[in-house]
Write a protein that holds these residues in place. Structure first.
Motif, PDB file in Angstrom:
ATOM      1  N   TRP A 338     -12.148  34.521  52.757  1.00 18.70           N
ATOM      2  CA  TRP A 338     -13.308  34.448  53.656  1.00 18.70           C
ATOM      3  C   TRP A 338     -13.878  35.851  53.919  1.00 18.70           C
ATOM      4  CZ3 TRP A 338     -16.998  31.582  55.219  1.00 18.70           C
ATOM      5  CH2 TRP A 338     -17.612  31.747  56.454  1.00 18.70           C
ATOM      6  N   HIS A 339     -12.975  36.790  54.186  1.00 19.95           N
ATOM      7  CA  HIS A 339     -13.395  38.165  54.441  1.00 19.95           C
ATOM      8  C   HIS A 339     -14.078  38.769  53.215  1.00 19.95           C
ATOM      9  CE1 HIS A 339     -13.242  42.419  55.436  1.00 19.95           C
ATOM     10  NE2 HIS A 339     -12.582  42.631  54.318  1.00 19.95           N
ATOM     11  N   GLN A 340     -13.451  38.544  52.056  1.00 18.88           N
ATOM     12  CA  GLN A 340     -13.996  39.170  50.843  1.00 18.88           C
ATOM     13  C   GLN A 340     -15.342  38.575  50.454  1.00 18.88           C
ATOM     14  OE1 GLN A 340     -10.632  38.666  48.247  1.00 18.88           O
ATOM     15  NE2 GLN A 340      -9.965  40.781  48.600  1.00 18.88           N
ATOM     16  N   SER A 341     -15.538  37.285  50.750  1.00 14.32           N
ATOM     17  CA  SER A 341     -16.805  36.706  50.316  1.00 14.32           C
ATOM     18  C   SER A 341     -17.912  36.865  51.357  1.00 14.32           C
ATOM     19  CB  SER A 341     -16.627  35.237  49.929  1.00 14.32           C
ATOM     20  OG  SER A 341     -15.903  34.549  50.915  1.00 14.32           O
ATOM     21  N   GLU A 358      -3.408  44.809  48.356  1.00 10.38           N
ATOM     22  CA  GLU A 358      -4.239  44.547  47.196  1.00 10.38           C
ATOM     23  C   GLU A 358      -5.092  45.772  46.830  1.00 10.38           C
ATOM     24  OE1 GLU A 358      -6.376  40.667  47.877  1.00 10.38           O
ATOM     25  OE2 GLU A 358      -7.843  41.683  46.612  1.00 10.38           O
ATOM     26  N   GLY A 359      -5.181  46.718  47.768  1.00  9.17           N
ATOM     27  CA  GLY A 359      -6.018  47.893  47.543  1.00  9.17           C
ATOM     28  C   GLY A 359      -7.484  47.633  47.811  1.00  9.17           C
ATOM     29  N   TRP A 360      -7.759  46.544  48.489  1.00  4.45           N
ATOM     30  CA  TRP A 360      -9.141  46.116  48.737  1.00  4.45           C
ATOM     31  C   TRP A 360      -9.944  47.165  49.504  1.00  4.45           C
ATOM     32  CZ3 TRP A 360     -13.021  42.808  47.834  1.00  4.45           C
ATOM     33  CH2 TRP A 360     -13.968  42.586  48.828  1.00  4.45           C
ATOM     34  N   PHE A 361      -9.323  47.733  50.547  1.00  4.26           N
ATOM     35  CA  PHE A 361     -10.071  48.664  51.390  1.00  4.26           C
ATOM     36  C   PHE A 361     -10.311  50.005  50.709  1.00  4.26           C
ATOM     37  CE2 PHE A 361      -8.126  45.899  54.737  1.00  4.26           C
ATOM     38  CZ  PHE A 361      -9.312  45.327  55.135  1.00  4.26           C
ATOM     39  N   ARG A 362      -9.395  50.384  49.783  1.00  2.00           N
ATOM     40  CA  ARG A 362      -9.614  51.629  49.041  1.00  2.00           C
ATOM     41  C   ARG A 362     -10.857  51.487  48.184  1.00  2.00           C
ATOM     42  NH1 ARG A 362      -4.454  51.891  47.961  1.00  2.00           N
ATOM     43  NH2 ARG A 362      -4.702  50.998  45.892  1.00  2.00           N
ATOM     44  N   PRO A 365     -14.524  50.765  51.017  1.00  7.36           N
ATOM     45  CA  PRO A 365     -14.355  51.408  52.324  1.00  7.36           C
ATOM     46  C   PRO A 365     -15.287  50.843  53.402  1.00  7.36           C
ATOM     47  CG  PRO A 365     -15.364  52.898  50.731  1.00  7.36           C
ATOM     48  CD  PRO A 365     -14.913  51.706  49.960  1.00  7.36           C
ATOM     49  N   ASN A 366     -16.428  50.276  52.994  1.00  6.63           N
ATOM     50  CA  ASN A 366     -17.350  49.723  53.983  1.00  6.63           C
ATOM     51  C   ASN A 366     -16.707  48.629  54.822  1.00  6.63           C
ATOM     52  OD1 ASN A 366     -19.382  51.413  53.307  1.00  6.63           O
ATOM     53  ND2 ASN A 366     -20.617  49.898  52.209  1.00  6.63           N
ATOM     54  N   PHE A 367     -15.829  47.849  54.166  1.00  7.55           N
ATOM     55  CA  PHE A 367     -15.177  46.771  54.899  1.00  7.55           C
ATOM     56  C   PHE A 367     -14.177  47.321  55.908  1.00  7.55           C
ATOM     57  CE2 PHE A 367     -16.742  44.469  51.236  1.00  7.55           C
ATOM     58  CZ  PHE A 367     -17.146  43.267  51.787  1.00  7.55           C
ATOM     59  N   ARG A 368     -13.576  48.458  55.550  1.00  2.00           N
ATOM     60  CA  ARG A 368     -12.549  49.047  56.407  1.00  2.00           C
ATOM     61  C   ARG A 368     -13.144  49.486  57.750  1.00  2.00           C
ATOM     62  NH1 ARG A 368      -7.071  48.773  56.664  1.00  2.00           N
ATOM     63  NH2 ARG A 368      -7.145  49.205  58.881  1.00  2.00           N
ATOM     64  N   VAL A 369     -14.342  50.069  57.690  1.00  2.00           N
ATOM     65  CA  VAL A 369     -15.007  50.566  58.903  1.00  2.00           C
ATOM     66  C   VAL A 369     -15.152  49.441  59.913  1.00  2.00           C
ATOM     67  CG1 VAL A 369     -17.163  51.473  59.799  1.00  2.00           C
ATOM     68  CG2 VAL A 369     -16.263  52.319  57.636  1.00  2.00           C
TER      69      VAL A 369
END
Lengths: 433, 294
Positions: A338-341, A358-362, A365-369
């Motif tokens: 849900w978050h990724q889509s 998973e390394g998604w935020f690396r 980075p926009n999602f991390r903020v």
């Protein structure tokens, strides 16, 4: 004889398979349109395919207020769905309608590990010490930057403006360098004012932000509110902020994508959409935390979005099935998808860990903020968010107050007038109880 | 020759379906609206408290509501007058023997097939201050790009243009039908007497068209008051600063966004009485000038 035996066998088999396969039907009314709606429906079809005990039927019923209205009206007519997605500010009205049953009442001890849910979200949706609904899609307001226009204006996108003063400065540079006709935009929406009150740790209304009792007044005359309105007026007066229209999210996005502004403040639920749109249009989008008033230490944001509620007057089997479905929807695996889509942040801490591994935020980075801002939120009356029965009316009144300011009224007069109107709305509402 | 029903009950039996349908879908809801308007309530009566005329008092003492009333009257006046004049003029032109008259007629009637919300969306794009066609043309002609959404007067103008456009087709159909029903002999007689185009229009066409015009007047007022809610919602949401907040939109906001059905019911009654009064006045004044022939 042989034939009859065979026939009986076939009939029996059919009946048996029917009996075991007849799933409990659960309907869900929601407000997720467009791409987000598709993401929601694909999650639900995954659930339907995974198991055969419950069949969930999602129905798109229009905007958040429309869904809430339709759900309450249909509950009175006896045709309500099993679950309803209700926006955060509809929580008070939903409870007061008497139509919904607290999720907590259906749960066995330990069935849901509330400690794994993000604190800010649980703080919001726990009302009167009870967990009424299942948090699902949560968002907050962040700053989106057009990095290319920033460079053109001689600004450093790696060091984004973080305070009201820095937004003013950056906007002036953007306009002066002709990088864009305006510095910044956000929908003319009270939601942002609510966020800025929370960042200053200030409640919006009395009675502990409506948490201990229904509110009777609004703090429009507080220094915190004045601060927000004064700054907003300055941006408008100096033609640095452009008005995309009242609660017009799409128009604000259109201005940002059309490079009429170099900055936009909007919901985290648009991270995917705006990042991709920027790439398609040939510019880089960088996200930063919501700017806060100068000399204020960030207290945090109020989680926006919605949660899913259960309609009370339903057969026990249907409610049980709905409960299972809601638990599944908020599981880390689903929250990750849900978050990724979409960009709505995951409401589970373990989902955040999964994403990290998973390394998604690396990579993104926009999602991390968007997420950091929520995780760093300190629990306080301000960040817990206000509970108001007719919340939309309060929002409209404050939006009109700012429109009056744009029309030349003083901030003080506009806010004083707003206070009178909100107090009348509160007293009318409270007279019902 | 007059046919007689056998028995007294039969005519009532024939009337029954109409009475039942009217009762269920018109009189019962109307009575409910009247009742609801005297309550302070949440979600159509999920919770309610009798307050008598308080809702009406709230409305008539609210500067916002009175302003919405003034805006609505002005809006309706312009939409009806300009809309009728424009469609009458177009109908007269279309009624002449033109090449491609059929194609022209169809293309002009087309907008009526669109719902107000769709019409609103189309004009929303056209009026977009930065990328819309309207501002592109104005920019070429006058070198300015007005912001249709931040200025109250411009926003109302935009809404009026959209409302007129959307209903143009409907008016055209009726005017055209009316024009084609004017007997050819009248026009020939006028020509023999040497009447000019304007004289024909003034002494023959307009009087003969008065029933149609009167009918359209009533329908258009209803359109301006009630059917424009979708348009407002899509285009301006009543803004900026309530400059386009029509009565029907305020009703929608109170009933469906603020969950205040008592106040919405009171507004619905006010709107209803207002339009009834307006229609009655028309029947007494304009209606007397209508010539039904025969």
């Amino acid at each position: 004889m042989k034939r009859i035996c065979l026939l009986t066998l076939i009939v029996l088999l059919c009946v048996a398979s029917l009996a075991s396969a007849a799933p409990v039907k659960v309907t869900l009314w929601h407000s997720m349109g467009g791409d987000i709606g598709k993401a929601m429906e694909s999650l639900i079809s995954k659930y339907n395919a995974e198991q055969s005990a419950v069949l969930v039927e999602p129905v798109f019923r229009g905007t958040y207020p429309e869904v809430l209205n339709a759900a309450v009206a249909s509950a009175r007519a006896g045709t309500a769905p099993t679950c309803v997605q209700i926006y955060e500010v509809g929580s008070r009205a939903a409870i007061d309608s008497g139509v919904f049953v607290p999720l907590e009442e259906l749960l066995q001890p330990g069935e849901v590990d509330w400690d794994d849910y993000v604190d800010a979200v649980i703080n919001y949706y726990r009302v009167g010490g009870r967990q009424w609904s299942m948090p699902f899609n949560s968002s907050s307001a962040i700053l989106y930057i057009n990095a290319d226009l920033f460079r053109k204006a001689g600004l450093d996108p790696a060091d984004p403006p973080s305070t009201f003063g820095e937004i003013l400065e950056a906007s002036k540079k953007i306009v002066a360098s002709k990088a864009a006709p305006y510095g910044i935009t956000w929908p003319l929406h009270t939601w942002f004012v609510e966020q800025w009150m929370a960042e200053q740790g200030a409640p919006l209304v009395n009675n502990d932000n409506g948490r201990t009792d229904r509110p009777t007044t609004i703090y429009t005359e507080s220094p915190e509110m004045r601060h927000v309105f004064d700054w907003w007026k300055e941006l408008y007066d100096e033609k640095l902020w452009i008005n995309p229209g009242v609660e017009d999210w799409d128009q604000a996005n259109a201005l940002f994508m059309g490079q009429q502004v170099a900055m936009e403040i909007t919901s985290t639920s648009d991270v995917t959409f705006l990042t991709n749109a920027g790439r398609d249009a040939g510019f880089e989008v960088i996200c930063a935390k919501l700017p806060v008033p100068d000399d204020v230490s960030r207290v945090g944001v109020v989680p926006g979005g919605a949660s899913i509620w259960l309609v009370g007057n339903k057969p026990q089997a249907e409610l049980e099935a709905a409960k299972k479905f809601l638990i599944w929807m908020s599981k880390p695996e689903q929250q990750v998808v849900w978050h990724q889509s979409t960009g709505y942040f995951p409401v589970r801490k373990s989902a955040i860990d999964l994403l990290d591994d998973e390394g998604w935020f690396r990579k993104n980075p926009n999602f991390r903020v968007a997420l950091d801002q929520v995780l760093e939120t300190k629990a306080s009356i301000g960040t817990q968010g206000a509970l108001i029965g007719r919340f939309q009316e309060v929002r409209t009144i404050l939006e009109e107050a700012f429109e009056k300011v744009m029309g030349g009224a003083s901030v003080e007069a506009a806010l004083r007038d707003a206070k009178t109107r909100v107090e009348r709305s509160f007293s009318d509402y409270n007279s019902l109880f | 020759m007059q046919a007689k029903f056998p028995g007294k009950a039969l005519p009532y039996l024939f009337l029954l379906p109409t009475i039942v349908i009217c009762g269920l879908f018109i009189y019962y809801p109307a009575a409910q609206t009247f009742r609801t308007s005297t309550y302070q309530s949440l979600f159509f009566g999920a919770r309610q408290r009798f307050v008598g005329l308080q809702n009406f008092g709230r409305l008539f003492l609210s500067p916002e509501y009175l302003r919405a009333m003034a805006v609505t009257i002005w809006f309706a006046f312009l939409v009806v007058v300009i809309g009728l004049c424009l469609s009458f003029a177009l109908a007269t032109l279309l009624n002449r023997k033109l090449q491609a008259a059929r194609a022209l007629r169809i293309s002009l009637i087309w907008p009526y097939a669109l719902s107000p919300a769709v019409a609103g969306t189309i004009w929303l794009f056209l009026f977009n201050p930065h990328s819309g066609l309207v501002n592109r043309l104005i920019d070429i002609v006058a070198g300015i790009k007005p912001d249709w959404f931040s200025n109250g007067k411009l926003a109302l103008t935009m809404l009026i243009v959209t409302a007129i456009w959307n209903n143009l087709g409907y008016n055209l159909v009726f005017f055209l039908a009316g024009l084609q029903n004017i007997p050819e002999s009248f026009m020939e007689a006028a020509k023999v007497d040497g009447a000019s185009f304007w004289e024909e229009l003034w002494y023959i066409v307009i009087p003969l068209m008065s029933p149609t015009t009167f009918f359209l007047l009533v329908i258009n007022i209803n359109y301006a008051f009630f059917d424009t809610v979708g348009m407002v919602d899509v285009m301006t949401r009543g803004g900026p600063a309530n400059a386009t907040n029509l009565l029907i939109y305020q009703l929608y906001k109170d009933g469906f966004q603020n969950f205040n059905s008592g106040l919405a019911a009171a507004q619905s009654l006010i709107l209803f009485l207002f339009v009834v009064a307006l229609t009655l006045v028309q029947f007494r004044t304009t209606g007397r000038m209508v010539h039904y022939g025969g």
